[in-house]
Design an enzyme around this catalytic site. Structure first.
Site, PDB file in Angstrom:
ATOM      1  N   TYR A 141       0.827  -1.216   0.000  1.00 48.28           N
ATOM      2  CA  TYR A 141       0.000   0.000   0.000  1.00 48.28           C
ATOM      3  C   TYR A 141       0.858   1.263   0.000  1.00 48.28           C
ATOM      4  O   TYR A 141       0.429   2.302  -0.479  1.00 48.28           O
ATOM      5  CB  TYR A 141      -0.889   0.037   1.242  1.00 48.28           C
ATOM      6  CG  TYR A 141      -2.246  -0.597   1.081  1.00 48.28           C
ATOM      7  CD1 TYR A 141      -2.383  -1.878   0.569  1.00 48.28           C
ATOM      8  CD2 TYR A 141      -3.399   0.084   1.478  1.00 48.28           C
ATOM      9  CE1 TYR A 141      -3.628  -2.463   0.457  1.00 48.28           C
ATOM     10  CE2 TYR A 141      -4.646  -0.498   1.359  1.00 48.28           C
ATOM     11  CZ  TYR A 141      -4.759  -1.772   0.850  1.00 48.28           C
ATOM     12  OH  TYR A 141      -5.992  -2.346   0.734  1.00 48.28           O
ATOM     13  N   LYS A 192       3.106 -15.252   1.913  1.00 46.35           N
ATOM     14  CA  LYS A 192       3.246 -15.933   0.622  1.00 46.35           C
ATOM     15  C   LYS A 192       4.735 -16.207   0.475  1.00 46.35           C
ATOM     16  O   LYS A 192       5.379 -15.825  -0.508  1.00 46.35           O
ATOM     17  CB  LYS A 192       2.676 -15.039  -0.494  1.00 46.35           C
ATOM     18  CG  LYS A 192       2.565 -15.709  -1.844  1.00 46.35           C
ATOM     19  CD  LYS A 192       1.428 -16.732  -1.941  1.00 46.35           C
ATOM     20  CE  LYS A 192       1.507 -17.463  -3.267  1.00 46.35           C
ATOM     21  NZ  LYS A 192       0.516 -18.568  -3.368  1.00 46.35           N
ATOM     22  N   ASP A 224      -3.165 -18.031   0.082  1.00 43.75           N
ATOM     23  CA  ASP A 224      -4.213 -18.705  -0.700  1.00 43.75           C
ATOM     24  C   ASP A 224      -4.878 -19.793   0.140  1.00 43.75           C
ATOM     25  O   ASP A 224      -6.105 -19.921   0.178  1.00 43.75           O
ATOM     26  CB  ASP A 224      -3.658 -19.243  -2.035  1.00 43.75           C
ATOM     27  CG  ASP A 224      -2.341 -20.007  -1.897  1.00 43.75           C
ATOM     28  OD1 ASP A 224      -1.740 -19.999  -0.795  1.00 43.75           O
ATOM     29  OD2 ASP A 224      -1.912 -20.619  -2.895  1.00 43.75           O
ATOM     30  N   ASP A 248      -6.375  -6.818   4.178  1.00 43.92           N
ATOM     31  CA  ASP A 248      -7.536  -6.152   3.572  1.00 43.92           C
ATOM     32  C   ASP A 248      -8.483  -7.198   3.003  1.00 43.92           C
ATOM     33  O   ASP A 248      -9.692  -7.179   3.253  1.00 43.92           O
ATOM     34  CB  ASP A 248      -7.038  -5.203   2.468  1.00 43.92           C
ATOM     35  CG  ASP A 248      -8.188  -4.502   1.770  1.00 43.92           C
ATOM     36  OD1 ASP A 248      -9.095  -4.018   2.468  1.00 43.92           O
ATOM     37  OD2 ASP A 248      -8.177  -4.445   0.519  1.00 43.92           O
ATOM     38  N   ASP A 252     -12.285  -8.890   4.715  1.00 48.08           N
ATOM     39  CA  ASP A 252     -13.602  -8.843   4.063  1.00 48.08           C
ATOM     40  C   ASP A 252     -14.213 -10.242   4.008  1.00 48.08           C
ATOM     41  O   ASP A 252     -15.414 -10.422   4.226  1.00 48.08           O
ATOM     42  CB  ASP A 252     -13.505  -8.271   2.637  1.00 48.08           C
ATOM     43  CG  ASP A 252     -13.767  -6.767   2.593  1.00 48.08           C
ATOM     44  OD1 ASP A 252     -13.485  -6.094   3.601  1.00 48.08           O
ATOM     45  OD2 ASP A 252     -14.252  -6.277   1.547  1.00 48.08           O
TER      46      ASP A 252
HETATM   47  C1  IPM Z   1     -10.344  -1.056   4.334  1.00 48.67           C
HETATM   48  C2  IPM Z   1     -10.648  -0.423   3.004  1.00 48.67           C
HETATM   49  C3  IPM Z   1      -9.514   0.517   2.632  1.00 48.67           C
HETATM   50  C4  IPM Z   1      -8.253  -0.312   2.490  1.00 48.67           C
HETATM   51  C5  IPM Z   1      -9.763   1.365   1.383  1.00 48.67           C
HETATM   52  C6  IPM Z   1     -11.046   2.136   1.462  1.00 48.67           C
HETATM   53  C7  IPM Z   1      -8.599   2.259   1.078  1.00 48.67           C
HETATM   54  O1  IPM Z   1     -10.882  -1.393   2.047  1.00 48.67           O
HETATM   55  O2  IPM Z   1     -10.174  -0.310   5.319  1.00 48.67           O
HETATM   56  O3  IPM Z   1     -10.277  -2.279   4.397  1.00 48.67           O
HETATM   57  O4  IPM Z   1      -7.998  -0.885   1.418  1.00 48.67           O
HETATM   58  O5  IPM Z   1      -7.503  -0.406   3.452  1.00 48.67           O
HETATM   59 MG    MG Z   2     -10.967  -3.377   2.807  1.00 45.87          MG
END
Ligand code: IPM
Ligand code: MG
Length: 358
Positions: A141, A192, A224, A248, A252
């Site tokens: 990032y 990885k 993975d 990240d 999710d």
């Molecule tokens: C998160 C989000 C952010 C990230 C975005 C909005 C920049 O997806 O906080 O997980 O990728 O870190």
């Molecule tokens: Mg995110």
């Protein structure tokens, strides 16, 4: 005394959910005489519209000055065509980096009341209680160099740099080991290392650190496989630690195991425990302004703020327990609705919570 809270509502559903969370904060402030001082500032698209930058200096200064920050969400279609350097998301990344909020804690807890909303079978997810510790200020990032360049043959080439120093790995590793120590004592580090040198070093440093934590059982998975295991048998995990980008993605995935991303809070902490607290969902522009978004992730983020930055664990418990009681009463926003429940609006959910706190 730590008492300065900065409120950054942001974009999309941000203002609606933050409004409910602020009511909760006001209520607790009065009830327990917490002496909290709340300030508000603009961030993201809302800031861009007024100041042509998503992270105005005044907002950054207010954030530096605060003891803790509550953030709604940033971004939306209105700002998607802007240059990446002034996109709303840049404000979030800027705050994380400027305030050195390197430790991102993302718990994924399945409330038993919501077992039937998960896309996985209840027997696979019931009782899930997992913590993802994501490194937040390094990795691909932030790595340099980055950009899009023109090759000799005239073709464009995009590039980013995946880099972690030993000290960056060590400091997030310590947070993860300490967290595991306070929980079930199991830590899974995700990398990885079979392909990327940077994560080979990650694995080595985690192994070195584990000597200081003989009471924590350390394991390693390739990312993975970790993604697969999260969906196959998520309850095998207690704490997972990983770099910025893998964290990240995995967080999710973990969120969805719990039924709705609308229930999940997060904390982003610096070395001293100062933190920014936000729901892990985004600005959800498709439902913004409709009074249907789930405010509970933001309210649960407040609980994390009480616990990690304000040293008020009893108040944190009070919020967590009140949320459980709302679910017991079958109150559900649309994202967690299932047959037979009572579908409520953002404001009704907020009001019901306040009632529980009185
Ligand atoms: C998160 C989000 C952010 C990230 C975005 C909005 C920049 O997806 O906080 O997980 O990728 O870190
Ligand atoms: Mg995110």
């Amino acid at each position: 005394m730590k008492n300065k809270i900065l409120i950054l509502a942001g974009d999309g559903i941000g203002p609606e959910i933050v409004t409910e969370a602020v009511k909760v904060l006001d209520c607790l402030n009065t009830k327990h005489r917490l002496n909290l001082e709340l300030n508000h500032a603009l961030i993201g698209g809302a800031a861009y519209d007024q100041f042509q930058t998503p992270l105005p200096t005044s907002t950054l200064e207010a954030a530096r000055d605060a003891d803790a920050i509550l953030l709604g969400a940033v971004g939306g279609p209105k700002w998607e065509s802007l240059d990446i350097s002034v996109r709303p998301e840049k404000a979030l990344l800027g705050l994380r980096s400027e305030l050195a909020l390197f430790a991102n804690l993302r718990p994924a807890i399945l409330y038993p009341q919501l077992a039937d909303v998960s896309s996985l079978k209840p027997e696979i997810v019931a009782g899930l209680d997992l913590l993802i510790v994501r490194e937040l200020t390094g990795g691909i990032y932030f790595g340099q160099p980055r950009g899009i360049r023109i090759l000799a043959n005239g073709e464009r080439e995009g590039y980013n740099t995946y880099v972690y120093s030993e000290s960056e790995i060590r400091r997030i590793g310590r947070i993860a080991f300490e967290s595991a120590r306070k929980r079930d004592g199991r830590l899974c580090s995700v990398d990885k290392a079979n392909v990327l040198e940077v994560t080979g070093l990650w694995r080595e440093v985690m192994d070195e650190l584990s000597k200081d934590y003989p009471d924590v059982e350390l394991s390693h998975l390739y990312v993975d496989n970790a993604a697969m295991q999260l969906i196959r048998a998520p309850k095998q995990f207690d704490v997972m630690v990983t770099g910025n980008m893998f964290g990240d993605i995995l967080s999710d995935a973990a969120a969805m195991l719990t039924g709705s991303i609308g229930m999940l809070p997060s904390a982003s902490l610096d070395q001293a425990g100062k933190g920014m607290y936000e729901p892990i969902h985004g600005s959800a522009p498709d439902i913004a302004g409709k009074n249907i978004a789930n405010p509970l992730a933001t309210i649960l983020s407040l609980a994390m703020m009480m616990r990690y930055s304000l040293d008020l664990p009893e108040v944190a418990d009070e919020i967590d327990l009140a949320v459980g009681r709302l679910l017991d009463q079958n109150l559900r926003t649309e994202d967690i609705y299932s047959a037979g429940c009572n579908c409520v609006s953002t404001q009704q959910m907020g009001a019901a919570l306040i009632k529980e706190l009185h």
